[in-house]
Design a protein around this motif. Structure first.
Motif, PDB file in Angstrom:
ATOM      1  N   ILE A 241       0.945  -1.069  -0.083  1.00  0.00           N
ATOM      2  CA  ILE A 241      -0.169   0.011   0.201  1.00  0.00           C
ATOM      3  C   ILE A 241       1.025   1.354   0.114  1.00  0.00           C
ATOM      4  O   ILE A 241       1.590   1.459   0.885  1.00  0.00           O
ATOM      5  N   GLY A 242       0.601   2.135  -0.981  1.00  0.00           N
ATOM      6  CA  GLY A 242       1.441   3.589  -1.032  1.00  0.00           C
ATOM      7  C   GLY A 242       0.938   4.032   0.374  1.00  0.00           C
ATOM      8  O   GLY A 242      -0.123   4.230   0.785  1.00  0.00           O
ATOM      9  N   ASN A 243       2.135   5.167   0.523  1.00  0.00           N
ATOM     10  CA  ASN A 243       1.876   6.111   1.665  1.00  0.00           C
ATOM     11  C   ASN A 243       1.198   7.432   1.174  1.00  0.00           C
ATOM     12  O   ASN A 243       1.279   8.273   2.153  1.00  0.00           O
ATOM     13  N   PHE A 244       0.316   7.388   0.512  1.00  0.00           N
ATOM     14  CA  PHE A 244      -0.261   8.455   0.031  1.00  0.00           C
ATOM     15  C   PHE A 244      -1.579   8.096  -0.764  1.00  0.00           C
ATOM     16  O   PHE A 244      -1.816   6.818  -0.885  1.00  0.00           O
ATOM     17  N   GLY A 245      -2.468   8.938  -0.909  1.00  0.00           N
ATOM     18  CA  GLY A 245      -3.759   8.672  -1.624  1.00  0.00           C
ATOM     19  C   GLY A 245      -4.762   8.115  -0.557  1.00  0.00           C
ATOM     20  O   GLY A 245      -4.608   8.239   0.589  1.00  0.00           O
ATOM     21  N   VAL A 246      -5.806   7.223  -1.063  1.00  0.00           N
ATOM     22  CA  VAL A 246      -6.816   7.006   0.087  1.00  0.00           C
ATOM     23  C   VAL A 246      -7.274   5.502  -0.160  1.00  0.00           C
ATOM     24  O   VAL A 246      -7.823   5.078  -1.059  1.00  0.00           O
ATOM     25  N   PRO A 247      -6.232   4.583   0.502  1.00  0.00           N
ATOM     26  CA  PRO A 247      -6.702   3.085   0.561  1.00  0.00           C
ATOM     27  C   PRO A 247      -7.865   2.873   1.212  1.00  0.00           C
ATOM     28  O   PRO A 247      -8.542   3.367   1.800  1.00  0.00           O
ATOM     29  N   GLN A 248      -8.712   1.870   0.327  1.00  0.00           N
ATOM     30  CA  GLN A 248     -10.142   1.758   0.575  1.00  0.00           C
ATOM     31  C   GLN A 248     -10.207   0.707   1.810  1.00  0.00           C
ATOM     32  O   GLN A 248     -10.737  -0.500   1.829  1.00  0.00           O
ATOM     33  N   TYR A 249      -9.696   1.017   3.176  1.00  0.00           N
ATOM     34  CA  TYR A 249      -9.584   0.150   4.114  1.00  0.00           C
ATOM     35  C   TYR A 249     -10.955  -0.383   4.433  1.00  0.00           C
ATOM     36  O   TYR A 249     -12.076   0.411   4.481  1.00  0.00           O
ATOM     37  N   GLY A 250     -11.296  -1.729   4.709  1.00  0.00           N
ATOM     38  CA  GLY A 250     -12.198  -2.272   5.002  1.00  0.00           C
ATOM     39  C   GLY A 250     -13.268  -2.748   3.834  1.00  0.00           C
ATOM     40  O   GLY A 250     -14.117  -3.391   3.953  1.00  0.00           O
ATOM     41  N   GLY A 251     -12.905  -2.381   2.570  1.00  0.00           N
ATOM     42  CA  GLY A 251     -13.520  -2.474   1.321  1.00  0.00           C
ATOM     43  C   GLY A 251     -12.736  -3.205   0.107  1.00  0.00           C
ATOM     44  O   GLY A 251     -11.586  -3.620   0.406  1.00  0.00           O
ATOM     45  N   THR A 252     -13.404  -3.040  -0.720  1.00  0.00           N
ATOM     46  CA  THR A 252     -12.758  -3.534  -2.248  1.00  0.00           C
ATOM     47  C   THR A 252     -13.032  -2.672  -3.300  1.00  0.00           C
ATOM     48  O   THR A 252     -13.992  -1.976  -3.284  1.00  0.00           O
ATOM     49  N   LEU A 253     -12.155  -3.153  -4.315  1.00  0.00           N
ATOM     50  CA  LEU A 253     -12.433  -2.359  -5.503  1.00  0.00           C
ATOM     51  C   LEU A 253     -12.021  -3.194  -6.557  1.00  0.00           C
ATOM     52  O   LEU A 253     -10.900  -3.784  -6.819  1.00  0.00           O
TER      53      LEU A 253
ATOM     54  N   ALA B  87      -7.404   3.716  -9.787  1.00  0.00           N
ATOM     55  CA  ALA B  87      -6.416   3.344  -8.877  1.00  0.00           C
ATOM     56  C   ALA B  87      -5.120   3.010  -9.962  1.00  0.00           C
ATOM     57  O   ALA B  87      -5.068   3.153 -11.002  1.00  0.00           O
ATOM     58  N   ILE B  88      -4.034   3.107  -9.275  1.00  0.00           N
ATOM     59  CA  ILE B  88      -2.588   3.004  -9.952  1.00  0.00           C
ATOM     60  C   ILE B  88      -1.871   1.821  -9.394  1.00  0.00           C
ATOM     61  O   ILE B  88      -1.769   1.707  -8.200  1.00  0.00           O
ATOM     62  N   LEU B  89      -1.461   1.062 -10.075  1.00  0.00           N
ATOM     63  CA  LEU B  89      -0.417  -0.206  -9.972  1.00  0.00           C
ATOM     64  C   LEU B  89       0.822   0.331 -10.578  1.00  0.00           C
ATOM     65  O   LEU B  89       0.983   0.170 -11.584  1.00  0.00           O
ATOM     66  N   VAL B  90       1.988   0.115  -9.822  1.00  0.00           N
ATOM     67  CA  VAL B  90       3.234   0.414 -10.043  1.00  0.00           C
ATOM     68  C   VAL B  90       4.131  -0.940 -10.146  1.00  0.00           C
ATOM     69  O   VAL B  90       4.067  -1.471  -9.092  1.00  0.00           O
ATOM     70  N   SER B  91       4.437  -1.066 -11.219  1.00  0.00           N
ATOM     71  CA  SER B  91       5.305  -2.446 -11.453  1.00  0.00           C
ATOM     72  C   SER B  91       6.712  -2.352 -11.001  1.00  0.00           C
ATOM     73  O   SER B  91       7.463  -1.234 -11.712  1.00  0.00           O
TER      74      SER B  91
ATOM     75  N   TYR C 282       0.371  18.963  -4.809  1.00  0.00           N
ATOM     76  CA  TYR C 282      -0.690  18.052  -5.532  1.00  0.00           C
ATOM     77  C   TYR C 282      -0.658  16.873  -4.577  1.00  0.00           C
ATOM     78  O   TYR C 282      -1.543  16.026  -4.499  1.00  0.00           O
ATOM     79  N   ILE C 283       0.334  16.589  -3.635  1.00  0.00           N
ATOM     80  CA  ILE C 283       0.377  15.200  -2.858  1.00  0.00           C
ATOM     81  C   ILE C 283      -0.992  15.081  -2.006  1.00  0.00           C
ATOM     82  O   ILE C 283      -1.524  13.942  -1.871  1.00  0.00           O
ATOM     83  N   GLU C 284      -1.348  16.301  -1.436  1.00  0.00           N
ATOM     84  CA  GLU C 284      -2.485  16.059  -0.370  1.00  0.00           C
ATOM     85  C   GLU C 284      -3.590  16.032  -1.293  1.00  0.00           C
ATOM     86  O   GLU C 284      -4.847  15.668  -0.890  1.00  0.00           O
ATOM     87  N   LYS C 285      -3.542  16.236  -2.634  1.00  0.00           N
ATOM     88  CA  LYS C 285      -4.911  16.168  -3.457  1.00  0.00           C
ATOM     89  C   LYS C 285      -5.169  14.503  -4.117  1.00  0.00           C
ATOM     90  O   LYS C 285      -6.108  14.556  -4.904  1.00  0.00           O
ATOM     91  N   ILE C 286      -4.209  13.939  -3.804  1.00  0.00           N
ATOM     92  CA  ILE C 286      -4.311  12.607  -4.434  1.00  0.00           C
ATOM     93  C   ILE C 286      -5.415  11.867  -3.706  1.00  0.00           C
ATOM     94  O   ILE C 286      -5.286  11.536  -2.439  1.00  0.00           O
ATOM     95  N   THR C 287      -6.318  11.095  -4.335  1.00  0.00           N
ATOM     96  CA  THR C 287      -7.519  10.528  -3.605  1.00  0.00           C
ATOM     97  C   THR C 287      -7.517   8.987  -3.936  1.00  0.00           C
ATOM     98  O   THR C 287      -8.189   8.185  -3.300  1.00  0.00           O
ATOM     99  N   ILE C 288      -6.918   8.863  -5.136  1.00  0.00           N
ATOM    100  CA  ILE C 288      -6.850   7.248  -5.615  1.00  0.00           C
ATOM    101  C   ILE C 288      -6.090   6.405  -4.727  1.00  0.00           C
ATOM    102  O   ILE C 288      -5.009   6.762  -4.468  1.00  0.00           O
ATOM    103  N   PRO C 289      -6.637   5.052  -4.596  1.00  0.00           N
ATOM    104  CA  PRO C 289      -5.455   4.139  -3.955  1.00  0.00           C
ATOM    105  C   PRO C 289      -4.438   3.721  -4.903  1.00  0.00           C
ATOM    106  O   PRO C 289      -4.360   3.917  -6.153  1.00  0.00           O
ATOM    107  N   SER C 290      -3.141   3.386  -4.386  1.00  0.00           N
ATOM    108  CA  SER C 290      -1.939   2.981  -5.182  1.00  0.00           C
ATOM    109  C   SER C 290      -1.363   1.675  -4.473  1.00  0.00           C
ATOM    110  O   SER C 290      -1.503   1.430  -3.192  1.00  0.00           O
TER     111      SER C 290
END
Length: 628
Positions: free
Chosen positions: A46-58, A116-120, A142-150
């Motif tokens: 899990i990336g240390n930015f964005g908004v992980p969907q804790y408790g859920g799925t995507l 969402a973004i997946l980084v290989s 812009y870092i504080e504006k990232i809302t997608i999970p990574s």
């Protein structure tokens, strides 16, 4: 200035190397559902930015762009959009690691419409945590504006996805955060590692904003016993070889035992690191004293008020200002001062010593080395320091169905029900849906509307049940109005199902499900010889020829006159009979009473007055008394 700054940084690098420890990478589950050749569960970090969907799925489908594959540039330059079309799955962008910060890749993917973004990874190695850049740049807001999970995925998985996509296969992935944080019981225990320093740039600003915004939710959870919160503060010790250096003397208390960096990284101006340590200690002691008095949630008020009333930039970052805030909250200032002790003494401080020991990771939690850090149920939180994002993470720490009401409030909704009712049952005419948004994702449950409970599987069928069920969309039953008459197939009681009313046939479920019965054509009414039948909607009308009157209960025609004469004759017969009975009763009454009274009077008078027939009195009196 540059020489001084370099000296400061070199000292703190040494301190970091001395204290460096185990850092645990927070992971979640990644499930590939198609193609079959790749189907399975994989790990991702899990990336240390964005908004992980804790408790859920995507759930989404993966796209690997033909150009800008490292996502270091805006996708607008390549006329590429990742926005999903109506009815389509969300898009997960696959990007290669390298050439730019992880945060910039996520920002560009988000602006391109990705969910969402997946980084290989570009090398075969254990997964690492994608962190925010250390450098403070003017354009890094812009870092504080990232809302997608990574998520960072392994090189092997990334290569397999690329191979499948190049072969014309669709790669569908389910990002699952339901087990990302432990949820062992009905209470969530969480820690917030923070700092009283407000002059360290965007990170300090984000900490202060988070405390202000999260205070209300934190206090509700704490006061009702849903959570147990503990604030913590990071300090380092000064290596013995540098105890007499200017750097350690200005940044440490208690003879180098507890240190913090200079706020401005400049010893010639502003506040020193040791003043930060003391204020951190004061906040920790405030929590200790408030907790002992049974009000640990007051810590949120103190830290919020201190940040507002005692900022560094206004030269108010002092003990005097802090004491005023403490007094306003009614906490014992003397106990706090005793807890702080003497910062100049060559002794251990029990509170700060415990804080340094708590920094060392235990179990699944790694060492705490960065600020801010949230630890929820002994698992390190990853993602944006945002009120809703953190609240969702805390809520995921409860066992399902034990979450407090705040976790199920509207602001926590995932908004999956907005489109096509989330795939759940719905009644568009009545604007009723079985879809309910939660922080864990949408659930399909038959609703309760205006006190009426709907029952069913929630996916394909829901039916109103119980009393008053006809108040909601007529219970799903047929209902129609014509010429001012309304008929319904719903019975407003505790029964289920629908039943066409008398005069109609059908199952009664839905529109046009009840058909009018032609009573005249089917010869079920008006069958007497003189009867004339006329069919109406929902009923019939019968009339009689020859001036006769129709009796519905007997389905027959009778004469109006006969009925009238018979009725009046019967009436007068009853009246006369009652009158005769009354007169007869009166006559009998009068005769018996009169006879009785006469005989009594005569007997009494015979005792006092001589009568012509004295000799007959005794026998008459005896006879009279015997007749009484």
């Amino acid at each position: 200035m540059r020489g001084k700054l370099g000296l400061v940084l070199s000292v703190w690098l040494l301190l970091w190397g001395t204290c460096a420890g185990r850092f645990v990478v927070q992971k979640n589950s990644l499930k590939v559902t198609t193609p079959n050749s790749m189907r399975g569960t994989y790990e991702c970090a899990i990336g240390n930015f964005g908004v992980p969907q804790y408790g859920g799925t995507l759930v989404g489908t993966v796209l690997y762009p033909q150009a800008n594959q490292k996502a270091c540039k805006s996708f607008d330059e390549f006329d590429v959009s990742f926005k999903s079309k109506p009815g389509g799955l969300p898009v997960f962008v696959l990007a290669d690691r390298g050439d730019c910060y992880f945060t910039l890749k996520a920002w560009n993917a988000q602006n391109g419409g990705a969910a969402a973004i997946l980084v290989s990874d570009d090398r075969v190695e254990p997964l690492i945590t994608m962190d925010t850049p250390e450098e403070e740049r003017a354009d890094a807001d812009y870092i504080e504006k990232i809302t997608i999970p990574s998520a960072l995925i392994s090189k092997n998985l990334g290569d397999s996805i690329k191979k499948a996509l190049s072969g014309g296969n669709m790669v569908n992935i389910n990002l699952d955060w339901t087990e990302a944080l432990p949820h062992p019981d009905e209470r969530v225990e969480y820690e917030f590692w923070t700092n009283s320093n407000d002059e360290c740039g965007p990170k300090c600003d984000s900490q202060i904003d988070f405390v202000k915004n999260f205070k209300g939710a934190a206090q509700i959870l704490e006061q009702k016993g849903y959570t147990q919160f503990t604030p913590h503060y990071i300090t380092w010790y000064c290596p013995e070889a540098f105890l007499l250096s200017k750097q350690c003397k200005s940044q440490c208390i208690n003879y180098g035992r507890y240190c913090a960096p200079d706020p401005e990284q400049d010893f010639s101006r502003g506040y020193d690191g040791k003043e930060v340590v003391v204020q951190n200690l004061r906040q920790a002691c405030f929590f200790k004293v408030a907790n002992e008095s049974g009000k640990p949630w007051l810590w949120w008020d103190y830290v919020t008020d201190f940040a507002i009333r005692c900022p560094m930039k206004e030269k108010k970052y002092t003990k005097e200002c802090a004491d005023q805030v403490i007094k306003s909250l009614g906490v014992d200032l003397k106990k706090i001062d005793e807890c702080i002790g003497n910062p100049e003494a060559d002794v251990d401080n029990p509170v700060l010593k415990a804080e340094q020991e708590a920094q060392i990771g235990k179990g699944a939690r790694g060492d705490v080395t960065i600020l801010p850090t949230l630890v929820i149920n002994n698992g390190q939180y990853r993602g944006k320091l945002d009120r809703i994002a953190v609240l969702k993470a805390i809520c995921s720490g409860f066992q399902e169905t034990t979450e407090p009401a705040i976790c199920l409030s509207q602001e926590m909704e995932t908004n999956e029900c907005l489109e096509n009712s989330g795939g759940c049952w719905q009644d568009k005419a009545a604007n009723i849906s079985a879809c309910r948004d939660t922080f864990r994702g949408r659930v399909c449950e038959c609703p309760i509307v205006q006190g009426v409970k709907f029952t069913g599987d929630g996916y394909t069928h829901c039916e109103a049940s119980g009393a008053l069920r006809c108040e909601i969309n007529n219970g799903g039953c047929w209902k129609e109005t014509r010429n001012g008459k309304t008929f319904s197939a719903c019975i407003d009681d505790h029964t289920k199902g629908c039943k066409c009313p008398p005069g109609f046939r059908g199952d009664g479920v839905g529109v046009d499900s009840c058909e009018d019965v032609d009573e005249c054509k089917e010869k079920v009414k008006c069958q007497c010889p003189e009867c004339k039948c006329k069919d109406t909607w929902g009923g019939y009308e019968c009339s009689c020829s020859g001036g006769l009157l129709y009796m519905q209960e007997h389905d027959m025609c009778i004469s109006k006159n006969t009925r009238t004469e018979f009725s009046w004759g019967f009436f007068w017969t009853i009246v006369l009979g009652l009158a005769a009975a009354g007169l007869a009763g009166y006559a009998v009454y009068k005769y018996r009473i009169r006879r009785y009274m006469d005989s009594e009077i005569r007997a009494i008078m015979a005792q006092y007055m001589p009568l012509d027939n004295q000799g007959e009195v005794p026998s008459h009196t005896h006879a009279s008394r015997g007749n009484v």
